[in-house]
Design a protein around this motif. Structure first.
Motif, mmCIF file in Angstrom:
data_model
loop_
_atom_site.group_PDB
_atom_site.id
_atom_site.type_symbol
_atom_site.label_atom_id
_atom_site.label_comp_id
_atom_site.label_asym_id
_atom_site.label_seq_id
_atom_site.Cartn_x
_atom_site.Cartn_y
_atom_site.Cartn_z
ATOM 1 N N ASP A 58 0.853 -1.179 0.000
ATOM 2 C CA ASP A 58 0.000 0.000 0.000
ATOM 3 C C ASP A 58 0.896 1.239 0.000
ATOM 4 O O ASP A 58 1.495 1.586 1.024
ATOM 5 C CB ASP A 58 -0.913 -0.021 1.232
ATOM 6 N N LYS A 59 1.026 1.881 -1.152
ATOM 7 C CA LYS A 59 1.939 3.023 -1.279
ATOM 8 C C LYS A 59 1.506 4.198 -0.394
ATOM 9 O O LYS A 59 2.336 4.981 0.051
ATOM 10 C CB LYS A 59 1.995 3.477 -2.742
ATOM 11 N N ARG A 60 0.197 4.295 -0.166
ATOM 12 C CA ARG A 60 -0.273 5.402 0.684
ATOM 13 C C ARG A 60 0.231 5.245 2.108
ATOM 14 O O ARG A 60 0.747 6.191 2.714
ATOM 15 C CB ARG A 60 -1.790 5.458 0.649
ATOM 16 N N ALA A 79 3.144 7.373 4.225
ATOM 17 C CA ALA A 79 2.908 7.973 5.531
ATOM 18 C C ALA A 79 4.052 7.681 6.490
ATOM 19 O O ALA A 79 4.343 8.484 7.392
ATOM 20 C CB ALA A 79 1.587 7.463 6.102
ATOM 21 N N ALA A 80 4.711 6.527 6.316
ATOM 22 C CA ALA A 80 5.831 6.160 7.196
ATOM 23 C C ALA A 80 7.184 6.495 6.582
ATOM 24 O O ALA A 80 8.222 6.132 7.151
ATOM 25 C CB ALA A 80 5.768 4.673 7.507
ATOM 26 N N LYS A 81 7.185 7.184 5.429
ATOM 27 C CA LYS A 81 8.451 7.446 4.730
ATOM 28 C C LYS A 81 9.425 8.241 5.590
ATOM 29 O O LYS A 81 10.617 7.899 5.681
ATOM 30 C CB LYS A 81 8.158 8.193 3.421
ATOM 31 N N GLU A 82 8.944 9.299 6.231
ATOM 32 C CA GLU A 82 9.847 10.148 7.013
ATOM 33 C C GLU A 82 10.535 9.356 8.120
ATOM 34 O O GLU A 82 11.739 9.505 8.345
ATOM 35 C CB GLU A 82 9.063 11.324 7.596
ATOM 36 N N SER A 83 9.802 8.496 8.802
ATOM 37 C CA SER A 83 10.397 7.701 9.877
ATOM 38 C C SER A 83 11.387 6.684 9.326
ATOM 39 O O SER A 83 12.450 6.444 9.920
ATOM 40 C CB SER A 83 9.297 6.991 10.668
ATOM 41 N N ALA A 95 6.955 -3.992 2.574
ATOM 42 C CA ALA A 95 6.620 -3.220 3.761
ATOM 43 C C ALA A 95 5.162 -3.453 4.120
ATOM 44 O O ALA A 95 4.283 -3.348 3.247
ATOM 45 C CB ALA A 95 6.880 -1.726 3.537
ATOM 46 N N ALA A 96 4.958 -3.799 5.372
ATOM 47 C CA ALA A 96 3.600 -3.935 5.911
ATOM 48 C C ALA A 96 3.441 -2.863 6.979
ATOM 49 O O ALA A 96 4.038 -2.962 8.056
ATOM 50 C CB ALA A 96 3.374 -5.333 6.481
ATOM 51 N N ILE A 97 2.666 -1.843 6.687
ATOM 52 C CA ILE A 97 2.528 -0.687 7.564
ATOM 53 C C ILE A 97 1.115 -0.676 8.155
ATOM 54 O O ILE A 97 0.121 -0.942 7.441
ATOM 55 C CB ILE A 97 2.788 0.621 6.795
ATOM 56 N N ALA A 98 1.043 -0.387 9.452
ATOM 57 C CA ALA A 98 -0.255 -0.324 10.126
ATOM 58 C C ALA A 98 -1.084 0.809 9.547
ATOM 59 O O ALA A 98 -0.558 1.879 9.197
ATOM 60 C CB ALA A 98 -0.062 -0.146 11.629
ATOM 61 N N ASP A 99 -2.412 0.556 9.458
ATOM 62 C CA ASP A 99 -3.270 1.570 8.870
ATOM 63 C C ASP A 99 -3.634 2.680 9.843
ATOM 64 O O ASP A 99 -4.128 3.729 9.435
ATOM 65 C CB ASP A 99 -4.541 0.927 8.323
ATOM 66 N N GLN A 100 -3.376 2.488 11.130
ATOM 67 C CA GLN A 100 -3.659 3.514 12.121
ATOM 68 C C GLN A 100 -2.373 4.274 12.444
ATOM 69 O O GLN A 100 -1.320 3.664 12.701
ATOM 70 C CB GLN A 100 -4.240 2.903 13.397
ATOM 71 N N ALA A 101 -2.457 5.591 12.452
ATOM 72 C CA ALA A 101 -1.264 6.412 12.689
ATOM 73 C C ALA A 101 -0.661 6.157 14.059
ATOM 74 O O ALA A 101 0.551 6.293 14.253
ATOM 75 C CB ALA A 101 -1.615 7.887 12.522
#
Length: 990
Positions: free
Chosen positions: A778-780, A784-788, A817-823
């Motif tokens: 999910d590129k979105r 969102a986690a790119k900066e970190s 990359a598997a990124i959580a959907d909640q910030a």
């Protein structure tokens, strides 16, 4: 008679008949107290201590009633006060307020010139060590101040620091602003910068080039173009500065080498041709990258951009200025009746294959024929009209008696007093020659700079487009490019200069637009400032503005575009460089990019105070060291030790002098010097490495592989700019390195430093690529986690897993990359350490290696000493690249490479093996992979024994980890998660 005694032994009975009757004792009055005890009156039997014995009577016994007073001797003279005031230590003369004691202009004239940018020239003097740059400044200062320095000693007017005078070596950039006329009497303001020639202090030359429009390369006529000269030429081209040449120390060809005039001419021709070859080489290397127009500039005496000089003897001339000697002599001899000689046209005929035909009175391109058609005297015009008269003056001054010399010199218009005629040969030469050239030396330099160095107005656009990071069409950039004095303020601070008492700093910078005024409120933008992150901005009030004359400074109320000035009141807010602006425009301000050096600080020195209570003083001194030396860096290791990074041994020696004497005044212990290493990989990761966040909601998968050859060096040189868009960066990598367009545009970040960020010493030699597929990730969420992720990548590149040294020349690819959907579940505290850990695991699976810095060494020595250089280098893992004789000089030039870790004490050994006949210069050249595997645990390191080459990488890693307080070996469990360890064990089992 029988005696009787009682039970206590007392006699009972009558008294002896022989004893006389004693009178009864006097009655004792009863006072109600106890009866006194019987005492024995024999004082001779009492015990007296030694200190209680009395051998001589006291003064009170001899002189009763007299009072005795004993005073200590007072060794303090009456002129000294009992309480001395705090003595201010003075370390330099840069701070004497007011104009120099004697000048040929008044203040109003100076202010008028400062407001005319077309009459200003900003020029820096560059060259190798001891080529005569500071002595050349002395010649110009004599003319500008209307004085003659003592010919028996070197003044070194631009060396304002006391340690520079003691070492006879320039350490700091010295700004010297002079008002001088050209050959027509038109005055110019020359903002000169005398730069050190030692390779360790090349960072000072970088700071000077950033503010300059022209660079004058000073070359020794005997040594010619050396390695430091080549780097100075290339650096001047990088900064888009016009180049002029001064061939100095021509007197060495006459007095020292005793070359015939014709041979001296060919030696000068070779020196100029060599300089032109280096300019063409550097121009071609930078042409495409810097988008340079046209061909390489060419230096030629006939063009007027080459000067000949002997600064030690006080003379400088161009072909035109020397031709003016003949023109003035013809006018004087003819009494004004004969037509005048055009000095410019005559000067153009005094170089090259030009011969003078005495019969026809014309210059020809072939030697004139003698009678009968035989070839005549084939002496070129430069030899006949320039060198031969110089040789005759030297011969007469060194060989004639005072009376005869006085008559000979009077024929050429030189008058010396009786005392001057009796001087030693060296000062006598200086007196005679500077009187011969009298008012022609300084005008020759001004003519050269006025014609061939652009004015600030003409070169401002090129400087702004190359170094200003703001929008090119913005109001501030437009005003700076046009040198608009009515526009918003824009000042580039390039250097901080210490005050004479070393308690504060004054800022040295160039005004590009607006006017910097005393009392004005300005914003100091640091190197980390950007419109998106304006934290590195501090408001300050300008406390003073002055024009520096070397050892004096003239205060002014304001200064306009094109001027290089000293600014007081802003030094505390500047780290190394800065940009000053005001709020006169709505256009968001931007900064000038940080300095890009041609050297690297790879030598480290650990320091600590002798008294731990003085640690705050030393820490404050280290902050001032970082401000004073452009390339110096300070760091606190995790073990708590304070480390200073420098370019070489002399550089660190000067830093320690300043730290101990100027900035902290504490006793400091110093460890043995070491070098900085880098960590790299030589293969692609053997398996995909992944890591999960502590909350098990995010997972990153990466691999590491070596970067393409040359990419790291190009990034360090600044081929890719920080203000480029993603598309521009992708096109650059596709065009230059033949990358796939999709991969080139998937570059996320550079590390450890971002492009355009202030240098931390590690550079931006690593890449992070997003190699994921939109169908799988999910590129979105990933964006969102790119900066970190980028922060974790840069953190990992700054401190590698082997020994906490920077990672270099590595490309990291994000495969999944598997990124959580909640910030809440993908915050920086979760993602940053995970990104760092997965970078480490991918790095360790890609065959890691250690890299060490390599110095390039230039050795000059006689021919019989070349053989002695080989064993000195061989013992230190060095190897010689070339050794060749220097044309027209009695020595060889040896070029070699030497590992920096083995370079300590090399110069001392070299001089010992060659009896002091060899001189060497060392400077950083490149990084090389250390031989051996640093993770090979089978290697046993024996103390106090040199390790063989295959064991060096392991030894360097273990010793570096020990020094930093780390465990001796790399712990894999620290960087691998449990699932990753299981997969790793299955991989090895399979």
């Amino acid at each position: 008679m029988d005696y009787q005694f009682d039970e206590f032994g007392n006699m009972i009975g009558g008294e002896s008949e022989s004893e006389d009757e004693l009178p009864p004792p006097p009655p004792v009055e009863d006072e109600g107290g106890p009866a006194p005890m019987e005492t024995e009156d024999d004082e001779g039997r009492q015990i007296v201590l030694h200190e209680d014995k009395k051998y001589y009577p006291d003064a009170a016994d001899v002189y009763p009633g007299a009072k005795t007073v004993v005073l200590d001797e007072d060794a303090q003279p009456l002129e000294e006060p009992l309480l001395k005031p705090a003595a201010a230590k003075i370390f330099s003369t840069l701070g004497d307020q007011g104009p120099p004691p004697s000048v040929n202009y008044d203040r109003a004239f100076l202010m008028g010139l400062l407001d005319a940018p077309t009459l200003i020239r900003n020029v820096c003097f560059l060259g190798a060590l001891h080529c005569g740059k500071t002595s050349l400044v002395d010649v110009l200062v004599e003319q500008a101040h209307g004085v003659e320095f003592d010919p028996a000693r070197q003044v070194r007017y631009a060396d304002t620091r006391k340690d520079e005078q003691e070492r006879q070596l320039s350490i700091k950039l010295a700004p010297v602003s002079l008002v001088l006329p050209d050959s027509r009497g038109k005055h110019y303001v020359l903002h000169l910068a005398d730069c050190p020639g030692h390779a360790n202090f090349s960072d000072e030359g970088t700071a000077a080039l950033r503010a300059a429009d022209g660079a004058t390369i000073v070359v020794d006529a005997v040594e010619g173009v050396v390695g430091q000269t080549e780097r100075a030429i290339a650096h001047a081209i990088e900064h888009r500065c016009a180049i002029t040449l001064v061939v100095n120390k021509v007197d060495r060809l006459i007095v020292e080498l005793k070359l015939p005039p014709t041979d001296a001419y060919f030696k000068l021709v070779h020196t100029i041709d060599d300089a032109n070859a280096k300019i063409a080489e550097a121009w071609e290397a930078a042409r495409l990258r810097l988008e340079l127009d046209g061909g390489a500039p060419r230096l030629a005496p006939a063009k007027g951009n080459v000067l000949f000089a002997s600064a030690q003897h006080g003379w400088v001339f161009s072909l035109e200025s020397f031709a003016r000697v003949y023109a003035d002599a013809r006018t004087r001899d003819a009494g004004g009746s004969a037509p005048g000689v055009d000095a410019k046209k005559l000067g153009a005929r005094l170089w090259g294959d030009r011969y003078f035909d005495a019969e026809s009175g014309a210059f020809k391109t072939a030697p004139p024929s003698a009678e009968g058609g035989a070839p005549g005297r084939g002496v070129r015009s430069f030899v006949q009209f320039v060198l031969e008269p110089l040789y005759k003056i030297y011969a007469h001054v060194l060989g004639e008696e005072p009376d005869e010399l006085k008559e000979v010199l009077s024929e050429v218009g030189v008058k010396l007093s009786k005392d001057e005629l009796c001087l030693d040969p060296k000062p006598l030469l200086k007196c005679a020659l500077r009187r011969f050239f009298r008012d022609r030396a300084a005008p020759a330099v001004v003519d050269c700079l006025a014609r061939h160095a652009p004015s600030p107005v003409a070169n401002a656009a090129a400087k702004v487009s190359a170094h200003y990071l703001g929008e090119a069409d913005g109001a501030r950039a437009t005003a700076a490019a046009a040198s608009d004095g009515a526009g918003p303020l824009c000042v580039h601070i390039v250097k901080l200069l210490s005050t004479p008492d070393a308690t504060d700093f004054v800022a040295y910078g160039r005004v590009y637009a607006g006017r910097v005024r005393v009392g004005a409120r300005v914003n100091v933008l640091g190197e980390a400032y950007s419109p998106e992150d304006p934290e590195d901005s501090r408001p300050r009030v300008v406390a003073g503005v002055s024009i520096c004359h070397g050892r004096h400074a003239t205060p002014v109320t304001d200064a306009g575009p094109g001027n290089c000035v000293l600014i007081e009141g802003v030094g505390a807010a500047v780290a190394k460089t800065a940009t000053l602006c005001d709020d006169a425009s709505d256009d968001p301000p931007a900064i000038f990019e940080p300095l890009r050096f041609d050297n690297t600080a790879v030598v480290k020195l650990a320091v600590e105070p002798l008294n731990p209570a003085e640690l705050p003083k030393m820490t404050e001194g280290l902050r001032k060291i970082s401000k004073s030396y452009p390339l110096a860096r300070t760091k606190v290791e995790e073990s708590g030790e304070h480390v200073i990074f420098g370019t070489g041994e002399l550089y660190l020696d000067c830093i320690m002098h300043d730290l101990r004497e100027m900035y902290s005044s504490v006793e400091i212990k110093v460890a043995d010097p070491v070098v900085q290493f880098c960590e790299t990989v030589i293969e692609t990761s053997s398996l995909k490495c992944f890591s999960e966040t502590p909350n098990k909601r995010n997972k990153l998968t990466m691999i590491a592989e070596p970067l393409d050859p040359g990419v790291a060096d190009d990034l360090a040189r600044g081929d890719v700019r920080g203000d480029w868009s993603k598309k521009q960066v992708g096109n650059h990598f596709q065009a230059k390195y033949d990358w796939d367009l999709l991969a080139a545009r998937s570059i996320w970040a550079f590390g450890p430093d971002a492009l355009g960020a202030p240098a931390s010493g590690a550079g931006c030699s690593n890449l992070l690529l997003d190699d994921t597929l939109p169908s799988e990730v999910d590129k979105r969420l990933l964006g969102a986690a790119k900066e970190s992720i980028v922060q974790g990548f840069q953190w990992g590149c700054r401190e590698g897993p082997l020994c906490d040294e920077p990672i270099r020349n590595v490309k990291f690819k994000i495969l999944d990359a598997a990124i959580a959907d909640q910030a809440l579940h993908r915050g920086g505290g979760q993602v940053i350490p995970t990104a760092r850990r997965v970078c480490y695991s991918a790095f360790l699976m890609a065959t890691p290696r250690l890299m060490e810095p390599i110095f390039a060494v230039d050795v000059q020595c006689p021919a019989d000493c070349v053989a002695a250089v080989y064993p000195v280098l061989a013992r230190r893992r060095g190897h010689i690249v070339s050794d060749a004789p220097k044309p027209g000089a009695p020595f060889y030039t040896v070029k070699a490479f030497l590992p920096a870790v083995d370079s300590f004490g090399f110069e001392t050994d070299l001089r010992a093996f060659t009896q002091g006949q060899a001189m060497c210069t060392q400077y950083f050249d490149h990084w090389a992979v250390c031989p051996g595997d640093p993770l090979d645990r089978s290697i046993i390191l024996h103390p106090l024994e040199p390790s063989p080459p295959p064991h060096l990488a392991r030894e360097f890693m273990v010793k570096t980890r020990r020094r930093k307080g780390l465990s001796e070996d790399v712990s894999i469990a620290k960087f691998f998660d449990d699932p990753m360890l299981k997969e790793l064990s299955l991989h090895h089992a399979g």
